[in-house]
Every structure is written in C-alpha cells, then in structure tokens.
Design a protein around this motif. Structure first.
Motif, short mmCIF file in Angstrom:
data_model
loop_
_atom_site.label_atom_id
_atom_site.label_comp_id
_atom_site.label_asym_id
_atom_site.label_seq_id
_atom_site.Cartn_x
_atom_site.Cartn_y
_atom_site.Cartn_z
N SER A 1 5.89 -18.53 27.57
CA SER A 1 4.82 -18.29 27.18
C SER A 1 3.44 -18.92 27.91
O SER A 1 2.72 -18.26 27.87
CB SER A 1 4.86 -19.11 25.77
N GLU A 2 4.10 -20.08 28.51
CA GLU A 2 2.89 -20.64 29.55
C GLU A 2 2.62 -19.93 30.64
O GLU A 2 1.54 -19.73 31.10
CB GLU A 2 3.48 -22.24 30.07
N ALA A 3 3.81 -19.18 31.23
CA ALA A 3 3.63 -18.37 32.29
C ALA A 3 2.93 -17.19 31.80
O ALA A 3 1.90 -16.60 32.62
CB ALA A 3 5.06 -17.78 32.88
N ARG A 4 3.14 -16.62 30.98
CA ARG A 4 2.42 -15.32 30.29
C ARG A 4 0.64 -15.59 30.09
O ARG A 4 0.05 -14.87 30.71
CB ARG A 4 2.87 -14.98 28.97
N PHE A 5 0.51 -16.90 29.65
CA PHE A 5 -0.91 -17.10 29.51
C PHE A 5 -1.42 -17.39 30.70
O PHE A 5 -2.81 -16.81 30.94
CB PHE A 5 -0.97 -18.51 28.64
N ALA A 6 -0.85 -17.87 31.85
CA ALA A 6 -1.50 -18.16 33.01
C ALA A 6 -1.69 -16.90 33.87
O ALA A 6 -2.87 -16.94 34.41
CB ALA A 6 -0.45 -19.48 33.88
N ALA A 7 -0.83 -16.19 33.63
CA ALA A 7 -0.89 -14.93 34.34
C ALA A 7 -1.90 -14.13 33.79
O ALA A 7 -2.78 -13.44 34.65
CB ALA A 7 0.55 -13.91 34.18
N GLU A 8 -1.92 -13.74 32.42
CA GLU A 8 -3.11 -13.06 31.94
C GLU A 8 -4.48 -13.67 31.99
O GLU A 8 -5.40 -12.63 31.94
CB GLU A 8 -2.66 -12.90 30.45
N SER A 9 -4.57 -14.93 32.58
CA SER A 9 -5.89 -15.47 32.52
C SER A 9 -6.41 -15.28 34.00
O SER A 9 -7.61 -15.51 33.96
CB SER A 9 -5.88 -17.14 32.24
N ALA A 10 -5.81 -14.96 34.75
CA ALA A 10 -6.09 -14.57 35.99
C ALA A 10 -6.84 -13.27 36.15
O ALA A 10 -6.26 -12.12 35.79
CB ALA A 10 -5.03 -14.46 36.95
N ARG A 11 -8.08 -13.24 37.00
CA ARG A 11 -8.74 -12.03 37.07
C ARG A 11 -8.82 -11.51 38.43
O ARG A 11 -9.30 -10.37 38.81
CB ARG A 11 -10.16 -12.18 36.67
N SER A 12 -8.19 -12.10 39.24
CA SER A 12 -7.77 -11.56 40.58
C SER A 12 -6.53 -12.27 41.35
O SER A 12 -6.03 -13.28 40.59
CB SER A 12 -9.07 -12.26 41.58
N LEU A 13 -6.08 -11.76 42.39
CA LEU A 13 -4.89 -12.27 42.97
C LEU A 13 -5.10 -13.62 43.45
O LEU A 13 -4.06 -14.50 43.34
CB LEU A 13 -4.66 -11.36 44.14
N ALA A 14 -6.27 -13.77 43.81
CA ALA A 14 -6.78 -15.39 44.26
C ALA A 14 -6.47 -16.38 42.93
O ALA A 14 -5.77 -17.44 43.38
CB ALA A 14 -7.88 -15.55 44.83
N GLU A 15 -6.80 -15.90 41.94
CA GLU A 15 -6.95 -16.79 40.73
C GLU A 15 -5.32 -16.64 40.24
O GLU A 15 -5.03 -18.13 39.81
CB GLU A 15 -7.58 -16.04 39.84
N LEU A 16 -4.79 -15.76 40.42
CA LEU A 16 -3.29 -15.57 40.11
C LEU A 16 -2.36 -16.61 40.79
O LEU A 16 -1.62 -17.34 40.48
CB LEU A 16 -2.85 -14.28 40.26
N ARG A 17 -2.65 -16.44 42.33
CA ARG A 17 -2.07 -17.65 43.15
C ARG A 17 -2.35 -19.04 42.70
O ARG A 17 -1.30 -20.05 42.70
CB ARG A 17 -2.73 -17.36 44.62
N THR A 18 -3.64 -19.31 42.40
CA THR A 18 -3.93 -20.74 41.90
C THR A 18 -3.08 -21.09 40.82
O THR A 18 -2.85 -22.25 40.68
CB THR A 18 -5.52 -20.76 41.79
N ALA A 19 -2.93 -20.05 39.74
CA ALA A 19 -2.44 -20.33 38.43
C ALA A 19 -0.82 -20.76 38.82
O ALA A 19 -0.29 -21.61 38.15
CB ALA A 19 -2.58 -19.33 37.48
N MET A 20 -0.24 -20.22 39.64
CA MET A 20 1.21 -20.12 39.99
C MET A 20 1.45 -21.38 40.88
O MET A 20 2.54 -22.14 40.40
CB MET A 20 1.79 -19.20 40.92
N GLU A 21 0.53 -21.94 41.53
CA GLU A 21 0.57 -22.87 42.23
C GLU A 21 0.47 -24.47 41.47
O GLU A 21 1.27 -25.36 41.61
CB GLU A 21 -0.55 -23.31 43.20
N SER A 22 -0.20 -23.94 40.14
CA SER A 22 -0.32 -25.09 39.25
C SER A 22 0.84 -24.99 38.11
O SER A 22 1.05 -25.93 37.47
CB SER A 22 -1.65 -25.00 38.69
#
Length: 294
Positions: free
Chosen positions: A100-121
C-alpha cells in the motif's frame, strides 16, 4: 586448498568473479583466523559456565527477592543484568502495508525524477537493506522503447546503473544488431534493488516493487516494451510459462491507462551462459525491429 600464489592472473580473476557472482564482495579480515580453534574455545567457555556451582542459584534468588524482584525458575539470576540502553529490534513492515505504501508513493510521483526520489525514501522492501544502491531507470525516456530486466546484478548494484558490466556489454551488442543503443532506449528492472547473491526475487518482493515499475512505464509512456528473461516475462504476462515458451510472442500489456505491445526474449545472462540461445534472441530482436519500424 589451492593457494592464490599457485593461480595464474586469469585463473585468479575467474575465481574472484565467481565469488562476486555468489554475493561475496568484501574481505572481512586482514589476517587469517582459525575459526575451528575459535569455536572450540567458545565451547569450552560455555561448558565452564554450565559447570558453575548450582548452590549459588538460591543465594542469588534470595538476594534478588530481597530487592523486591521475582525469581525466574531455571535461570542463573544476577549473572547477566539487562541493560536499559539496549537497542530495540527493527520492526518489519507487514507485506500488505508495504504494498500500500509503495502504491501511494508511486502514484504520487508526477515525473520520473519524483518517482526516483520516492523510491530512495521508501523503506518497505527488505532488499533495500542489503543492496548498495537503488538501480533506477537509465537512458532516454522519450525514445518510445523501454527494455526491462528482472533485477540488478552485482555490477549494476555497484554502479547504480541497470545492465552494467558483462550484461551491459551483451545487451549493447543485442541492441546494436537492430540499430539501437542503450542511450537510445530506456532501461529498467522489475525490482530496483539487488537481491543477496543474485537470487531470484520472491513473490512478495515483486509485489512490493510492482507499483514502482508500473509507474515508470506509465510516466515514460513507451510505444513498445522489450522484456528480458524468465522472471520478467512471468511478472508481466502473469503465467508460469518459461521464457522459451513465451519468447517471440507479442502481447498487449495495460500500463498507465493504455495498452503497450510487449515482446519477451532471453536475458543477456542466458546468452552468456548458453551461447546457443543467441540464435533465438536474434529471431526475437528481428521481430522487435520489424514492429518498431513498421
């Protein structure tokens, strides 16, 4: 035991490469340690502790009861006082919560750069604890072509880049054969953290990482997908078929609200370990080239 002094440079390099592929990456001691002697000494120490006079136990119990503390049956009280400064164990996140947390973090990203930041955290995948680096997508997101492998290997983890080392060299040859290059496509993996010893990711680990790779596809909006290896094909196609059963077949995948045609073929590792597989991969690559040029 064979001494390193008896090996030629090429033999030593091959041995080191073998250990690296098995997950042995660090030398922990500067000098040899006799583990057998160390183990025997530890056994002797434990045997001496068990042979301590049993008559002391009631005394310790009486003394402890005198301080207002209850005695524990069958234990040597007072010998190992607990330390209030001890660090509590790390609490693992339940799988469903991590997904659930991974899904929320992924769907919150609006760009690949934001997605990378979310995955690092993100801390919900246990693979992150043993990996050196996050291995994120690399290449040209605007190319319309995305190449996806199963997971990072040792050299990928070291360089924080997908398809490094020998796998990258083989993939470069595969792509160049149909007029592509690694800088002209987007490279990624289903799982972004290397599993220990290059083992196959578990089903739960793949489920936790699924929102991230699906979000990468949705954000990059590729027109064609090239899936490499058995694990990747099963992950996306949802079957238990082997790569030799699914390779060369075009299938439609749903990503980001639209369908993407995907072709599965063999992973560079499959070509390195069994060169006979190159002829099958070449046929698949020709099919891929005909589709993207059509």
């Amino acid at each position: 035991m064979i001494s390193a002094n008896d090996l030629s440079p090429s033999e030593l390099a091959a041995l080191l490469a073998f250990h690296a592929e098995a997950g042995v990456e660090w030398l922990l001691e500067d000098a040899p340690v006799d583990r057998l002697a160390e183990f025997e000494a530890l056994k002797a120490k434990r045997a001496g502790a068990r042979a301590a006079p049993q008559s002391r136990q009631p005394e310790a119990s009486e003394a402890q009861r005198g301080r207002g503390q209850p005695a524990t049956p069958g234990s040597a009280l007072g010998t190992l006082p607990s330390s209030p400064a001890s660090v509590p164990p790390t609490v693992a996140i339940p799988d469903e919560q991590a997904i659930s947390e991974a899904r929320f973090a992924a769907e919150s990203a609006r760009s690949l750069a934001e997605l990378r930041t979310a995955m690092e955290s993100f801390t919900g995948c246990n693979l992150k604890n043993s990996a050196r680096n996050l291995v994120f997508a690399d290449g040209d997101p605007a190319s319309g072509i995305m190449v996806i492998g199963p997971m990072p290997y040792a050299e990928d983890d070291r360089d924080a880049q997908p398809f490094s080392g020998k796998h990258g060299d083989m993939l470069e040859r595969m792509l160049s054969g149909i007029g592509l290059s690694r800088t002209g496509v987007l490279l990624s993996n289903v799982v972004p953290w290397r599993p220990p010893g290059n083992r196959v990711p578990s089903g739960r680990e793949a489920d936790i990482c699924r929102p991230f790779i699906e979000r990468q596809i949705a954000l990059a909006e590729p027109r064609h997908l090239l899936l490499l290896g058995n694990f990747t094909a099963r992950f996306f196609f949802g079957t238990n078929e082997t790569i030799h059963q699914t390779r060369g077949q075009w299938r439609e995948l749903s990503a980001g609200g639209h369908l993407v045609p995907a072709l599965a073929t063999l992973h560079p590792q499959d070509l390195i370990t069994a060169p006979v597989n190159k002829r099958f991969a070449w046929l698949d690559l020709l099919s891929f080239k005909a589709r993207i040029m059509g």
